[in-house]
Each structure stands twice: as C-alpha cells, then as structure tokens.
Scaffold this motif. Structure first.
Motif, PDB file in Angstrom:
ATOM      1  N   MET A   1       0.843  -1.191   0.000  1.00 13.68           N
ATOM      2  CA  MET A   1       0.000   0.000   0.000  1.00 13.68           C
ATOM      3  C   MET A   1       0.881   1.245   0.000  1.00 13.68           C
ATOM      4  O   MET A   1       1.931   1.278   0.614  1.00 13.68           O
ATOM      5  CB  MET A   1      -0.909  -0.004   1.228  1.00 13.68           C
TER       6      MET A   1
ATOM      7  N   GLU B   1      -8.023   1.651  -0.398  1.00 12.02           N
ATOM      8  CA  GLU B   1      -6.817   1.401  -1.169  1.00 12.02           C
ATOM      9  C   GLU B   1      -6.377   2.676  -1.875  1.00 12.02           C
ATOM     10  O   GLU B   1      -7.104   3.180  -2.741  1.00 12.02           O
ATOM     11  CB  GLU B   1      -7.062   0.314  -2.219  1.00 12.02           C
TER      12      GLU B   1
ATOM     13  N   SER C   1      -4.504  -4.679  -3.793  1.00 12.04           N
ATOM     14  CA  SER C   1      -4.968  -4.323  -5.125  1.00 12.04           C
ATOM     15  C   SER C   1      -6.429  -4.711  -5.287  1.00 12.04           C
ATOM     16  O   SER C   1      -6.856  -5.763  -4.821  1.00 12.04           O
ATOM     17  CB  SER C   1      -4.140  -5.052  -6.182  1.00 12.04           C
TER      18      SER C   1
END
Length: 206
Positions: free
Chosen positions: A1, A24, A176
């Motif tokens: 991240m 995210e 992801s």
C-alpha cells in the motif's frame, strides 16, 4: 500500500455498510502522493467501490500527456470495469485467445463514446454511467475539487448516495482491487457466475 498520507478528502457512501469496508490508495508517480483513493464496500449481496481523484492532480497528470481529462476519466472507469468483470468469472473454461486485448479495445471505444453514456443521479449529483455483466460503473463531475468514479454490482447505482469521508476508522487497509483476496469475493454469495462466453457476447453485440 502507498505510504504517503492522504492529502485530500475522498467521497464514500453516506450510510454505514453492514459487512466489510476497506480502502486502497491509487498509486501515482514514484515518491509522489497517491493520485486517488478507493473506498470499497462488500456484503453477501453487493459490492460498491467509490474512487476519488483530486481534480488538480488528475488534470496536471493528463495534461502532461497531452490527453483530454474527461476522456481519460471515462477510460479509468471502463478499464476498471473490465478488470472487475474478468475477476468475477467463475464458470470453468479456457480463456479465448485475444479476449483480454479485445476487452481493452472495447474499454477504449466505450471511453471515446462517454458522451453517449446513460445519465443517472447519485442523490442530486448527475453521473454518466455504463453497464457490463451486472456491474454499473460511472463518474460524476459534480464536485469542484474531485472527480468521483463509482463501480456497483448487486445494487442499483441510482440508489447510491455519497458524502465526504473524514474518518477512515471503519475502513481496513486493502491490497490491489484486482487481487481476489483483497476484493473479499467470499462475502458475495449471491453473485451471478460468469463465463468467458458472456464477455464474448458483449463484444459481438457492442
């Protein structure tokens, strides 16, 4: 991240989500702040992803490439839509040769035609929207500081209401969006099983 702090206020759903939420950062150039943030929500019946891109940052990046920001925003929408659908395929079978490249071409073609997309409203905010294999994806230009993209499946996108999110405590870190574990598909027990032939039919009809 991405380890850079979020230096803008993202948009998310305006009500609590019953099962699981995660966030995210959308990575940008190396050693620069994230180019956006995705707030994701999954339950056993639906999934909603809300993506916020700071306008100034997005426009500068696109302008440096000599591209049209609005068309690129539409392509961000269709590119992610294609990937979400591909990662939802559950029916066994061999992927047809050339399918992925055809789908990427389809995404580009649909982005070029974004002015022809249907119009919906997320509350008072108008949005341009396109659908594929049960997903509805769209973007709104209603917010002066941000571009917002929403991907939804299992819920009518015109029922979506957005608000700015300042408290990230309900959101766990995520990976992801195209990682099967990060997307928490295991929560979504009512999803329709897709096969490659479903996508092939889309290309033929499109």
């Amino acid at each position: 991240m991405d380890t850079h702090p979020i230096d803008f206020i993202p948009w998310g759903l305006d009500a609590g989500w019953p099962t699981r939420c995660w966030l995210e950062p959308i990575s940008g150039r190396r050693n620069e702040p994230p180019r956006g943030l995705r707030l994701a929500h999954a339950s056993d019946t639906a999934m909603v992803l809300v993506c916020t891109h700071p306008r100034a940052r997005f426009d500068v990046e696109i302008a440096s490439a000599g591209a049209d920001p609005l068309r690129e925003l539409a392509y961000e929408t269709t590119f992610t839509l294609i990937n979400l659908v591909l990662h939802q395929i559950r029916v066994p079978g061999e992927r047809p040769e050339g399918l992925v490249s055809s789908l990427m071409q389809f995404a580009a073609q649909q982005a070029n035609r974004h002015r022809e997309w249907a119009t919906t409203h997320w509350g008072l905010e108008p949005a341009s929207i396109i659908g594929l294999a049960g997903w509805q994806s769209g973007f709104t230009l209603a917010y002066p500081e941000s571009y917002v993209i929403v991907h939804a499946c299992g819920i009518d996108s015109d029922t979506i209401r957005l608000q700015q999110v300042r408290d990230f405590s309900p959101y766990e870190p995520g990976g992801s969006p195209f990682d099967g574990c990060a997307m928490h598909w295991e929560l979504w027990r009512s999803e329709s099983a897709l096969g490659y032939e479903d996508l092939t039919r889309v290309l033929v009809s499109g």
